[in-house]
Design a protein around this motif. Structure first.
Motif, PDB file in Angstrom:
ATOM      1  N   LEU A 189       0.831  -1.199   0.000  1.00 10.04           N
ATOM      2  CA  LEU A 189       0.000   0.000   0.000  1.00 10.04           C
ATOM      3  C   LEU A 189       0.870   1.255   0.000  1.00 10.04           C
ATOM      4  N   ALA A 190       1.938   1.231   0.798  1.00  5.83           N
ATOM      5  CA  ALA A 190       2.839   2.383   0.831  1.00  5.83           C
ATOM      6  C   ALA A 190       3.471   2.619  -0.529  1.00  5.83           C
ATOM      7  N   GLY A 191       3.846   1.542  -1.214  1.00  8.47           N
ATOM      8  CA  GLY A 191       4.424   1.670  -2.543  1.00  8.47           C
ATOM      9  C   GLY A 191       3.446   2.244  -3.542  1.00  8.47           C
ATOM     10  N   LEU A 192       2.183   1.840  -3.445  1.00  8.15           N
ATOM     11  CA  LEU A 192       1.156   2.367  -4.336  1.00  8.15           C
ATOM     12  C   LEU A 192       1.004   3.879  -4.146  1.00  8.15           C
ATOM     13  N   LEU A 193       0.992   4.328  -2.900  1.00 12.06           N
ATOM     14  CA  LEU A 193       0.858   5.762  -2.643  1.00 12.06           C
ATOM     15  C   LEU A 193       2.108   6.513  -3.090  1.00 12.06           C
ATOM     16  N   ALA A 194       3.285   5.912  -2.890  1.00 14.55           N
ATOM     17  CA  ALA A 194       4.519   6.556  -3.351  1.00 14.55           C
ATOM     18  C   ALA A 194       4.515   6.700  -4.872  1.00 14.55           C
ATOM     19  N   ILE A 196       1.831   7.158  -6.872  1.00 13.73           N
ATOM     20  CA  ILE A 196       0.961   8.246  -7.335  1.00 13.73           C
ATOM     21  C   ILE A 196       1.569   9.600  -6.988  1.00 13.73           C
ATOM     22  N   VAL A 197       2.316   9.693  -5.900  1.00 17.43           N
ATOM     23  CA  VAL A 197       3.034  10.940  -5.594  1.00 17.43           C
ATOM     24  C   VAL A 197       3.989  11.277  -6.731  1.00 17.43           C
ATOM     25  N   ASN A 198       4.717  10.283  -7.214  1.00 18.08           N
ATOM     26  CA  ASN A 198       5.645  10.532  -8.314  1.00 18.08           C
ATOM     27  C   ASN A 198       4.917  10.920  -9.594  1.00 18.08           C
ATOM     28  N   GLU A 199       3.755  10.317  -9.845  1.00 15.61           N
ATOM     29  CA  GLU A 199       2.974  10.711 -11.024  1.00 15.61           C
ATOM     30  C   GLU A 199       2.564  12.179 -10.932  1.00 15.61           C
ATOM     31  N   PHE A 200       2.158  12.616  -9.751  1.00  8.83           N
ATOM     32  CA  PHE A 200       1.841  14.040  -9.561  1.00  8.83           C
ATOM     33  C   PHE A 200       3.075  14.902  -9.821  1.00  8.83           C
ATOM     34  N   HIS A 201       4.238  14.446  -9.393  1.00 10.45           N
ATOM     35  CA  HIS A 201       5.471  15.211  -9.589  1.00 10.45           C
ATOM     36  C   HIS A 201       5.860  15.300 -11.070  1.00 10.45           C
ATOM     37  N   ILE A 202       5.970  14.141 -11.723  1.00 10.09           N
ATOM     38  CA  ILE A 202       6.449  14.110 -13.108  1.00 10.09           C
ATOM     39  C   ILE A 202       5.495  14.851 -14.031  1.00 10.09           C
ATOM     40  N   HIS A 203       4.212  14.556 -13.927  1.00  9.06           N
ATOM     41  CA  HIS A 203       3.254  15.202 -14.820  1.00  9.06           C
ATOM     42  C   HIS A 203       2.932  16.626 -14.378  1.00  9.06           C
ATOM     43  N   THR A 257      10.535   9.136  -1.770  1.00  6.31           N
ATOM     44  CA  THR A 257       9.770   7.918  -1.519  1.00  6.31           C
ATOM     45  C   THR A 257       9.592   7.067  -2.775  1.00  6.31           C
ATOM     46  N   PHE A 258       9.728   7.682  -3.961  1.00 13.69           N
ATOM     47  CA  PHE A 258       9.501   6.896  -5.180  1.00 13.69           C
ATOM     48  C   PHE A 258      10.492   5.752  -5.257  1.00 13.69           C
ATOM     49  N   PHE A 259      11.780   6.038  -5.146  1.00 18.37           N
ATOM     50  CA  PHE A 259      12.764   4.965  -5.298  1.00 18.37           C
ATOM     51  C   PHE A 259      12.792   4.058  -4.077  1.00 18.37           C
ATOM     52  N   GLU A 260      12.805   4.663  -2.891  1.00 17.43           N
ATOM     53  CA  GLU A 260      12.965   3.858  -1.682  1.00 17.43           C
ATOM     54  C   GLU A 260      11.728   3.011  -1.378  1.00 17.43           C
ATOM     55  N   VAL A 261      10.564   3.608  -1.440  1.00 15.19           N
ATOM     56  CA  VAL A 261       9.345   2.902  -1.037  1.00 15.19           C
ATOM     57  C   VAL A 261       8.719   2.150  -2.209  1.00 15.19           C
ATOM     58  N   PHE A 262       8.620   2.821  -3.381  1.00 14.70           N
ATOM     59  CA  PHE A 262       7.991   2.172  -4.528  1.00 14.70           C
ATOM     60  C   PHE A 262       8.937   1.206  -5.230  1.00 14.70           C
ATOM     61  N   PHE A 263      10.051   1.704  -5.772  1.00 15.48           N
ATOM     62  CA  PHE A 263      10.843   0.858  -6.666  1.00 15.48           C
ATOM     63  C   PHE A 263      11.545  -0.272  -5.917  1.00 15.48           C
ATOM     64  N   VAL A 264      12.209   0.049  -4.812  1.00 16.35           N
ATOM     65  CA  VAL A 264      12.880  -1.011  -4.058  1.00 16.35           C
ATOM     66  C   VAL A 264      11.852  -2.001  -3.521  1.00 16.35           C
ATOM     67  N   VAL A 279      14.895  14.449  -6.629  1.00 17.15           N
ATOM     68  CA  VAL A 279      14.119  15.133  -7.672  1.00 17.15           C
ATOM     69  C   VAL A 279      14.769  14.909  -9.031  1.00 17.15           C
ATOM     70  N   VAL A 280      16.085  15.122  -9.117  1.00 18.06           N
ATOM     71  CA  VAL A 280      16.807  14.950 -10.380  1.00 18.06           C
ATOM     72  C   VAL A 280      16.786  13.486 -10.816  1.00 18.06           C
ATOM     73  N   PHE A 281      16.984  12.587  -9.864  1.00 20.18           N
ATOM     74  CA  PHE A 281      17.015  11.151 -10.165  1.00 20.18           C
ATOM     75  C   PHE A 281      15.706  10.690 -10.794  1.00 20.18           C
ATOM     76  N   ASN A 282      14.584  11.092 -10.196  1.00 15.06           N
ATOM     77  CA  ASN A 282      13.284  10.685 -10.734  1.00 15.06           C
ATOM     78  C   ASN A 282      13.050  11.264 -12.128  1.00 15.06           C
ATOM     79  N   LEU A 283      13.421  12.519 -12.326  1.00 12.00           N
ATOM     80  CA  LEU A 283      13.272  13.132 -13.649  1.00 12.00           C
ATOM     81  C   LEU A 283      14.123  12.402 -14.688  1.00 12.00           C
TER      82      LEU A 283
END
Length: 282
Positions: free
Chosen positions: A137-142, A144-151, A172-179, A240-244
């Motif tokens: 669940l935490a990964g799912l929320l992380a 959508i946070v990244n989707e809000f950021h990128i878009h 949280t995108f890399f640590e919580v979602f991707f890992v 921020v740079v890493f996700n972009l």
């Protein structure tokens, strides 16, 4: 990853904050302006609205919400990173709404429903996801946070509006979602038709906002390496740079020259082979 109640609360606050920023941008931008190569501002907002709608269903919202786009369900189940554009096209055909204010209101409502549905749930609870993968669940929320950021960046650039993402929010995108995705099972999501070099590569990732983690690529399989594993390459990153960079909004050379990504280790030349497997849609 063990997540404390404080961290869970932080991720939930990030969803609310980033969702509100995105909705505000959508209301402020001209809907016909080009936001990405293929999408207008209105199209981009519609895409994000489909994601929030799906997420509400996945976390226990209204029955059937997760499968509101039946023509895309099979593609959703078997998609890979390289086929996400196909999935997006199928979903967008089933979602004709393009009015910015309507979309912003829908996104706000979905965020509220998502947070309400998860208020008393275990953040480590498994959620079936794209490509037969499994998220928490935490990964799912992380995610959508990244989707809000990128878009949000896409919309802000189209409208020539400021768009500031807090690094701690982006982390949280890399640590919580991707890992978490790697640890819990990425299914078909990282499959590729392109042949990969038969190499064993370990890469350590660290930032000021996350715990260091080392990922291992071995015979086309990615996993979280055992603690103490010596990395072939090290990546120190600004979240921020890493996700972009992962999503193709910033090129690797620019990311390095800006200082947002720093590469080291005793075999950094193995990174390209690693990143051909560990990748995101762009």
């Amino acid at each position: 990853m063990e997540m404390s109640a404080r961290q869970w609360d932080s991720v939930r606050r990030d969803v609310a904050a980033s969702g509100e920023r995105f909705a505000g941008l959508v209301e402020s931008a001209a809907p016909g302006r080009r936001a990405t190569r293929h999408w207008s501002v209105a199209d981009t907002a519609a895409h994000v609205a489909t994601l929030t709608h799906l997420d509400v269903g996945l976390v226990g919202g209204p029955p059937g919400a997760a499968f509101a786009f039946p023509d895309a369900h099979e593609q959703w189940r078997r998609t890979t990173v390289d086929q996400v554009d196909v999935l997006n096209t199928l979903v967008m055909r089933s979602f004709p709404e393009r009015d910015p204010r309507t979309l912003a209101a829908r996104i706000r409502a979905d965020v509220a429903a998502m947070l309400d549905a998860t208020r008393h749930l275990d953040p480590s609870a498994p959620v079936p996801w794209l490509g037969s993968s499994t998220l928490t669940l935490a990964g799912l929320l992380a995610h959508i946070v990244n989707e809000f950021h990128i878009h949000g960046r896409d919309v802000a650039r189209a409208a020539r509006l400021p768009h500031v993402v807090p690094p701690a929010e982006a982390a949280t995108f890399f640590e919580v979602f991707f890992v978490g995705l790697v640890r819990d099972g990425y299914g078909h999501l990282l499959d590729t038709a392109k042949p990969l070099p038969d190499v064993r590569v370990t890469v350590e990732f660290r930032s000021a906002y996350t715990r260091p983690v080392t990922l291992l690529l071995d015979h086309d399989v990615v996993s979280v390496a055992e603690p103490g594993t010596r990395p072939d390459a090290r990546i120190a990153y600004d979240p921020v740079v890493f996700n972009l960079m992962l999503f193709g909004r910033v090129g690797p050379v620019r990311a390095v020259l800006s200082g947002g990504i720093r590469v080291g280790g005793h075999r950094p030349w193995l990174l390209p082979a690693f990143m051909r497997k560990v990748r995101c849609p762009s």
